[in-house]
Design a protein around this motif. Structure first.
Motif, PDB file in Angstrom:
ATOM      1  N   TRP A 280     -16.132   3.887  -0.376  1.00 34.56           N
ATOM      2  CA  TRP A 280     -16.928   2.724   0.034  1.00 34.56           C
ATOM      3  C   TRP A 280     -17.770   2.222  -1.135  1.00 34.56           C
ATOM      4  N   ALA A 281     -18.366   3.143  -1.875  1.00 35.72           N
ATOM      5  CA  ALA A 281     -19.207   2.769  -3.015  1.00 35.72           C
ATOM      6  C   ALA A 281     -18.390   2.091  -4.104  1.00 35.72           C
ATOM      7  N   GLU A 282     -17.158   2.530  -4.321  1.00 34.26           N
ATOM      8  CA  GLU A 282     -16.314   1.925  -5.353  1.00 34.26           C
ATOM      9  C   GLU A 282     -15.874   0.515  -4.969  1.00 34.26           C
ATOM     10  N   LEU A 283     -15.608   0.321  -3.702  1.00 32.90           N
ATOM     11  CA  LEU A 283     -15.102  -0.971  -3.240  1.00 32.90           C
ATOM     12  C   LEU A 283     -16.217  -1.989  -3.042  1.00 32.90           C
TER      13      LEU A 283
ATOM     14  N   ARG B 252      -6.783  -4.800  -5.147  1.00 33.03           N
ATOM     15  CA  ARG B 252      -5.442  -4.224  -5.195  1.00 33.03           C
ATOM     16  C   ARG B 252      -5.392  -3.032  -6.148  1.00 33.03           C
ATOM     17  N   ALA B 253      -6.096  -3.153  -7.268  1.00 34.18           N
ATOM     18  CA  ALA B 253      -6.140  -2.036  -8.212  1.00 34.18           C
ATOM     19  C   ALA B 253      -6.844  -0.834  -7.580  1.00 34.18           C
ATOM     20  N   TRP B 254      -7.892  -1.093  -6.808  1.00 33.36           N
ATOM     21  CA  TRP B 254      -8.588  -0.011  -6.097  1.00 33.36           C
ATOM     22  C   TRP B 254      -7.639   0.687  -5.123  1.00 33.36           C
ATOM     23  N   PHE B 255      -6.863  -0.094  -4.363  1.00 35.56           N
ATOM     24  CA  PHE B 255      -5.921   0.488  -3.401  1.00 35.56           C
ATOM     25  C   PHE B 255      -4.899   1.356  -4.117  1.00 35.56           C
ATOM     26  N   GLN B 256      -4.341   0.842  -5.209  1.00 38.39           N
ATOM     27  CA  GLN B 256      -3.338   1.602  -5.948  1.00 38.39           C
ATOM     28  C   GLN B 256      -3.928   2.910  -6.481  1.00 38.39           C
ATOM     29  N   ALA B 257      -5.164   2.847  -6.966  1.00 40.92           N
ATOM     30  CA  ALA B 257      -5.802   4.051  -7.485  1.00 40.92           C
ATOM     31  C   ALA B 257      -6.012   5.092  -6.393  1.00 40.92           C
ATOM     32  N   GLN B 258      -6.378   4.639  -5.176  1.00 42.48           N
ATOM     33  CA  GLN B 258      -6.560   5.577  -4.063  1.00 42.48           C
ATOM     34  C   GLN B 258      -5.232   6.244  -3.698  1.00 42.48           C
ATOM     35  N   ALA B 259      -4.165   5.460  -3.695  1.00 45.52           N
ATOM     36  CA  ALA B 259      -2.845   6.020  -3.378  1.00 45.52           C
ATOM     37  C   ALA B 259      -2.428   7.057  -4.411  1.00 45.52           C
ATOM     38  N   GLN B 260      -2.575   6.712  -5.670  1.00 49.34           N
ATOM     39  CA  GLN B 260      -2.131   7.607  -6.734  1.00 49.34           C
ATOM     40  C   GLN B 260      -2.994   8.860  -6.820  1.00 49.34           C
ATOM     41  N   ALA B 261      -4.296   8.738  -6.529  1.00 52.51           N
ATOM     42  CA  ALA B 261      -5.180   9.907  -6.567  1.00 52.51           C
ATOM     43  C   ALA B 261      -4.789  10.933  -5.514  1.00 52.51           C
TER      44      ALA B 261
ATOM     45  N   ASN C  24       6.328  -9.490  -0.323  1.00 49.72           N
ATOM     46  CA  ASN C  24       5.315 -10.434   0.153  1.00 49.72           C
ATOM     47  C   ASN C  24       3.927 -10.109  -0.387  1.00 49.72           C
ATOM     48  N   GLY C  25       3.851  -9.110  -1.243  1.00 48.27           N
ATOM     49  CA  GLY C  25       2.587  -8.759  -1.858  1.00 48.27           C
ATOM     50  C   GLY C  25       1.748  -7.778  -1.073  1.00 48.27           C
ATOM     51  N   ASN C  26       2.253  -7.255   0.043  1.00 52.14           N
ATOM     52  CA  ASN C  26       1.536  -6.240   0.795  1.00 52.14           C
ATOM     53  C   ASN C  26       1.670  -4.891   0.095  1.00 52.14           C
ATOM     54  N   GLN C  27       0.597  -4.099   0.069  1.00 48.78           N
ATOM     55  CA  GLN C  27       0.590  -2.802  -0.613  1.00 48.78           C
ATOM     56  C   GLN C  27       0.782  -1.672   0.394  1.00 48.78           C
ATOM     57  N   TRP C  28       1.559  -0.659  -0.013  1.00 47.13           N
ATOM     58  CA  TRP C  28       1.872   0.472   0.857  1.00 47.13           C
ATOM     59  C   TRP C  28       1.654   1.776   0.106  1.00 47.13           C
ATOM     60  N   ALA C  29       1.132   2.768   0.798  1.00 43.86           N
ATOM     61  CA  ALA C  29       0.963   4.119   0.243  1.00 43.86           C
ATOM     62  C   ALA C  29       1.523   5.102   1.255  1.00 43.86           C
TER      63      ALA C  29
ATOM     64  N   THR D  17      -1.040   2.945   9.251  1.00 43.04           N
ATOM     65  CA  THR D  17      -2.392   2.484   9.537  1.00 43.04           C
ATOM     66  C   THR D  17      -2.903   1.703   8.335  1.00 43.04           C
ATOM     67  N   GLY D  18      -3.980   0.964   8.522  1.00 43.80           N
ATOM     68  CA  GLY D  18      -4.522   0.144   7.450  1.00 43.80           C
ATOM     69  C   GLY D  18      -5.020  -1.173   7.998  1.00 43.80           C
ATOM     70  N   SER D  19      -5.310  -2.104   7.090  1.00 40.70           N
ATOM     71  CA  SER D  19      -5.833  -3.398   7.504  1.00 40.70           C
ATOM     72  C   SER D  19      -5.706  -4.356   6.319  1.00 40.70           C
ATOM     73  N   HIS D  20      -6.806  -4.975   5.892  1.00 37.38           N
ATOM     74  CA  HIS D  20      -6.754  -5.922   4.773  1.00 37.38           C
ATOM     75  C   HIS D  20      -8.019  -5.787   3.949  1.00 37.38           C
ATOM     76  N   LEU D  21      -8.006  -6.326   2.727  1.00 34.77           N
ATOM     77  CA  LEU D  21      -9.148  -6.236   1.821  1.00 34.77           C
ATOM     78  C   LEU D  21      -9.711  -7.599   1.450  1.00 34.77           C
ATOM     79  N   ASP D  22      -9.070  -8.694   1.857  1.00 32.87           N
ATOM     80  CA  ASP D  22      -9.589 -10.018   1.537  1.00 32.87           C
ATOM     81  C   ASP D  22     -10.696 -10.397   2.520  1.00 32.87           C
ATOM     82  N   SER D  23     -11.380 -11.506   2.260  1.00 29.65           N
ATOM     83  CA  SER D  23     -12.533 -11.886   3.071  1.00 29.65           C
ATOM     84  C   SER D  23     -12.545 -13.381   3.351  1.00 29.65           C
TER      85      SER D  23
END
Length: 407
Positions: free
Chosen positions: A9-12, A37-46, A56-61, A74-80
């Motif tokens: 939460w603090a990183e995002l 998107r970079a944050w999401f990828q980092a969480q997946a790889q960690a 379509n540009g949707n990210q999956w882990a 599970t998941g949702s979205h990061l845009d606002s």
């Protein structure tokens, strides 16, 4: 669980946050979106998850074999939305990763693959259409329609994707990916006060009200604000203002919702009578018949006021989502799992807000969990949730994922 949730939460939290409003502007295919998107990828790889981005540009882990089928996602979205709150969307994504961490701590043995997803452009703040990523995936938006969507600067979605390093020619339906998914569970902050008036921090969704967006064009005659007599004016702002009042009256009478939340004016000068006022209506109701009647009443009022004021009125429906009733079997299974494992009652409640889970429900079984919102405020910097309620949401989501993927 608490430590990993807080760290994520603090990183995002700082990404895309405005210093003046304190709200977020994480619009599709912008720099803030790229950082998310970079944050999401980092969480997946960690976490050693299999990371991929669909066409379509949707990210999956993925935890487990993505091709095995019958996956629990599970998941949702990061845009606002413009100057939106911190919780709408991101709470679901952060909670999804935290729930996976919790399952690993529990030593859960999975019988089905698990995945976390970030759907692109859910809010539609930049191009005017909500849930673009999930609509494309489910075949509810054609690639041709999507590529032509434009932002306020006349940049098309195709151009924006290309500038962000993605291929707009590749977008389109993704039935093969959907066929791998046995259930989709989206956790989301409640956008209302139902749970706030109960002792329950978490609820289960029953349905999403039908809703849509309509553009109203009011065309008059530009003229000088200081020299044109009142009786000589063809002022579209007057017609627009009366239409806004009519929308409120129609919605109140039908116990529905109608909001003009966006407006553009030409030539947009302080001392000029406008030539064009364009307003966007968002309307929602408990059933499609009521929604149709409300919008028809608003359009009728606009035309009547336009005739009186000498204004040409045109109405265009830009999007529509019918009533969504979440799959009863999955909803009841999720409610049952939580009733067994949580020390509180878990209400089942409808919502007037649209979500990716609602779009996907026509293609795969979907359901939603809501986390209590003490004020009910959403789409605003004042949007909030208590720490204990967020962690209760993570625990509930972990229970659901464990019950679905390990049972």
């Amino acid at each position: 669980m608490s430590a990993t949730f807080h760290q994520m939460w603090a990183e995002l939290l700082p990404i895309g946050r405005g210093s003046a409003s304190g709200g977020y502007r994480r619009f599709a295919w912008t720099a803030a979106d790229a950082d998310c998107r970079a944050w999401f990828q980092a969480q997946a790889q960690a976490r050693g998850l299999t990371y991929e981005v669909d066409h379509n540009g949707n990210q999956w882990a993925w935890l487990g074999d993505p091709a095995a089928g019958d996956a629990v996602v599970t998941g949702s979205h990061l845009d606002s939305v413009p100057d939106g709150g911190a919780f709408d969307g991101p709470l679901g994504v952060v909670s999804a990763f935290a729930a996976l961490d919790e399952l690993r701590l529990r030593g859960a043995m999975l019988n089905r693959p698990l995945a976390v997803v970030n759907f692109g452009d859910e809010e539609g703040a930049r191009f005017g259409l909500a849930c673009v990523g999930s609509r494309l995936t489910a075949g509810q938006l054609t690639p041709e329609q999507a590529r032509k969507l434009r932002d306020d600067d006349e940049v098309t979605l195709a151009q924006a994707m290309e500038r962000a390093g993605y291929d707009p020619d590749a977008i389109g339906p993704d039935p093969e990916r959907l066929s791998r998914i046995g259930a989709f569970v989206e956790l989301h902050i409640e956008q209302g006060r139902y749970l706030a008036e109960t002792p329950s921090p978490v609820g289960v969704a029953s349905a999403i009200w039908p809703h849509g967006r309509w553009r109203f064009d009011f065309r008059g005659e530009a003229n000088h604000a200081g020299t044109t007599r009142i009786e000589d004016r063809r002022d579209p702002m007057l017609t627009y203002a009366n239409t806004v009042l009519a929308a409120r009256a129609q919605a109140r009478a039908a116990r529905a919702l109608a909001t003009f939340g966006k407006v553009s004016v030409e030539p947009n000068g302080v001392n000029a009578i406008p030539s064009l006022v364009r307003g966007w209506l968002d309307s929602r109701a408990a059933d499609e018949e009521t929604l149709a009647a409300v919008v028809a009443g608003i359009e009728r009022a606009a035309l009547e006021w336009g005739e009186r004021d000498g204004i040409d009125v045109a109405v265009t429906r830009e999007s529509f989502t019918p009533l969504v009733e979440f799959a009863h079997r999955l909803r009841d299974e999720v409610a049952g799992l939580l009733a067994e494992r949580r020390p509180y009652q878990v209400p089942v409640l409808p919502t007037g807000a649209g979500h990716d889970a609602g779009i996907l429900s026509a293609a795969i079984p979907t359901t939603m969990l809501f986390v209590r919102n003490p004020t009910g405020i959403s789409h605003s910097p004042a949007e909030s949730a208590l720490e204990d309620d967020c962690l209760a949401g993570v625990a509930a989501l972990a229970d659901v994922l464990e019950g679905l993927a390990c049972g």
